[in-house]
Design a protein around this motif. Structure first.
Motif, PDB file in Angstrom:
ATOM      1  N   GLN A 265       0.836  -1.206   0.000  1.00 27.12           N
ATOM      2  CA  GLN A 265       0.000   0.000   0.000  1.00 27.12           C
ATOM      3  C   GLN A 265       0.873   1.258   0.000  1.00 27.12           C
ATOM      4  OE1 GLN A 265      -2.149   1.131   3.683  1.00 27.12           O
ATOM      5  NE2 GLN A 265      -4.013   0.968   2.441  1.00 27.12           N
ATOM      6  N   GLY A 266       0.592   2.130  -0.952  1.00 25.38           N
ATOM      7  CA  GLY A 266       1.233   3.438  -0.976  1.00 25.38           C
ATOM      8  C   GLY A 266       2.713   3.437  -1.296  1.00 25.38           C
ATOM      9  N   LYS A 267       3.238   2.331  -1.725  1.00 25.97           N
ATOM     10  CA  LYS A 267       4.681   2.278  -2.019  1.00 25.97           C
ATOM     11  C   LYS A 267       4.897   1.359  -3.205  1.00 25.97           C
ATOM     12  CE  LYS A 267       8.900   3.499  -0.789  1.00 25.97           C
ATOM     13  NZ  LYS A 267       9.330   4.903  -0.658  1.00 25.97           N
ATOM     14  N   ASN A 268       5.477   1.885  -4.266  1.00 24.90           N
ATOM     15  CA  ASN A 268       5.719   1.091  -5.465  1.00 24.90           C
ATOM     16  C   ASN A 268       7.149   0.556  -5.438  1.00 24.90           C
ATOM     17  OD1 ASN A 268       5.446  -0.111  -7.967  1.00 24.90           O
ATOM     18  ND2 ASN A 268       5.942   1.770  -9.082  1.00 24.90           N
ATOM     19  N   LEU A 269       7.339  -0.517  -4.689  1.00 26.66           N
ATOM     20  CA  LEU A 269       8.676  -1.130  -4.628  1.00 26.66           C
ATOM     21  C   LEU A 269       8.894  -2.003  -5.855  1.00 26.66           C
ATOM     22  CD1 LEU A 269       9.262  -2.325  -0.942  1.00 26.66           C
ATOM     23  CD2 LEU A 269      10.041  -0.256  -2.053  1.00 26.66           C
ATOM     24  N   THR A 270      10.009  -1.791  -6.524  1.00 28.02           N
ATOM     25  CA  THR A 270      10.363  -2.625  -7.675  1.00 28.02           C
ATOM     26  C   THR A 270      11.839  -2.972  -7.602  1.00 28.02           C
ATOM     27  OG1 THR A 270      10.934  -0.742  -9.092  1.00 28.02           O
ATOM     28  CG2 THR A 270       8.640  -1.509  -9.151  1.00 28.02           C
TER      29      THR A 270
END
Length: 304
Positions: A265-270
């Motif tokens: 949620q709320g964090k686009n970790l890639t």
């Protein structure tokens, strides 16, 4: 005995042997008859053999001529095969390529890459080896593999080039009966007190970056209670309630019973996935393989 015979002598001899007539053979070869007769005589002189019974009509091969005809045809067939094989090799259509794979790429775009490459180059042998990301760099330098799939290279890793394939999202995996599993999305801060099952960053290099991103968001490192290298082991431990974990989104393709996946949620970790190879490797097969990657995966980043 050393014998000097040119390929044209064999072609001339085969034409005469098949036509059993010097005039027809000369017409077939698009040369005059006297030079053809002279070339056959020169061949016989070089071999110190009589290949034709010239006093017989129609013209006949001697016993030595019959044997030489069979072998001459084999020589020309072998030569033609050699030329074809050399041309195929120059185009990267035959040969082999050693490809290092791991679970990340195997569960992602690798199947489509392999399928496309084999459709285009069916005679090239792809040798697939399971190699952990921490070992791929060394095996590339040692020429044990030709290309691997890993995270992007560090600045100090000289002699290797990379091609970023994609940025893969990170998801949260947790036991299906975990209280947080009811939420459609889970924040990283909600995991601050959770036990984690993670691969060691020393073994799976990209996890160093994942842990750093987690710590930046939460302010604390994850509470790792168990390390495991292979993805299937990590999922088994999660299913057994040992802890939660952070995994590349491709892990969802495994559909492990007892495990659910939720986006962050709320964090686009890639994390990046890249093809890596030796910079001085000029193999046409390798270049063809890299081109297939570019064709299969949209928006591939430029080579580094």
């Amino acid at each position: 005995m050393s014998v000097m015979i040119e390929i044209r002598h064999l072609r001339y001899f085969i034409a005469v042997a098949e036509e059993l007539n010097f005039s027809r053979a000369a017409e077939r070869l698009n040369i005059a008859q006297p030079p053809l007769s002279q070339q056959i005589q020169a061949l016989e002189a070089e071999l110190r053999l009589q290949l034709f019974e010239r006093h017989r009509r129609p013209l006949r091969l001697t016993s030595a001529g019959n044997v030489f005809l069979k072998e001459a045809r084999l020589v020309l067939t072998t030569l033609e095969k050699a030329v074809i094989s050399a041309r195929q090799a120059s185009l990267g259509e035959i040969g082999s390529l050693i490809v290092a794979v791991n679970s990340t790429i195997a569960n992602s775009v690798l199947p489509e890459i392999l399928r496309t490459f084999r459709d285009r180059y069916p005679q090239v042998r792809l040798i697939l080896r399971e190699v952990m990301s921490s070992q791929q760099s060394q095996q590339l330098h040692n020429s044990q593999i030709d290309v691997g799939f890993d995270c992007l290279l560090s600045n100090g890793d000289t002699g290797l080039s990379s091609l970023e394939i994609l940025q893969e999202p990170i998801v949260i995996a947790l036991p299906e009966n975990h209280p947080l599993a009811k939420q459609p999305e889970i924040s990283l801060k909600a995991l601050v007190d959770e036990p984690f099952v993670l691969p060691s960053p020393d073994v799976v290099l990209s996890y160093g970056q994942i842990i750093e991103l987690y710590q930046e968001e939460v302010g604390l490192p994850p509470k790792v209670v168990q390390e495991a290298t292979w993805l299937i082991t990590v999922l088994s431990l999660v299913a057994g309630g040992v802890g939660v974990t952070l995994l590349p989104a491709n892990a969802q393709n495994l559909q492990r019973t007892g495990v659910v996946y939720r986006p962050i949620q709320g964090k686009n970790l890639t994390r990046p996935i890249a093809a890596v190879w030796r910079s001085d490797d000029m193999s046409v097969i390798l270049q063809n393989f890299l081109q297939v990657i570019k064709d299969v995966v949209p928006d591939v980043s430029p080579e580094q």
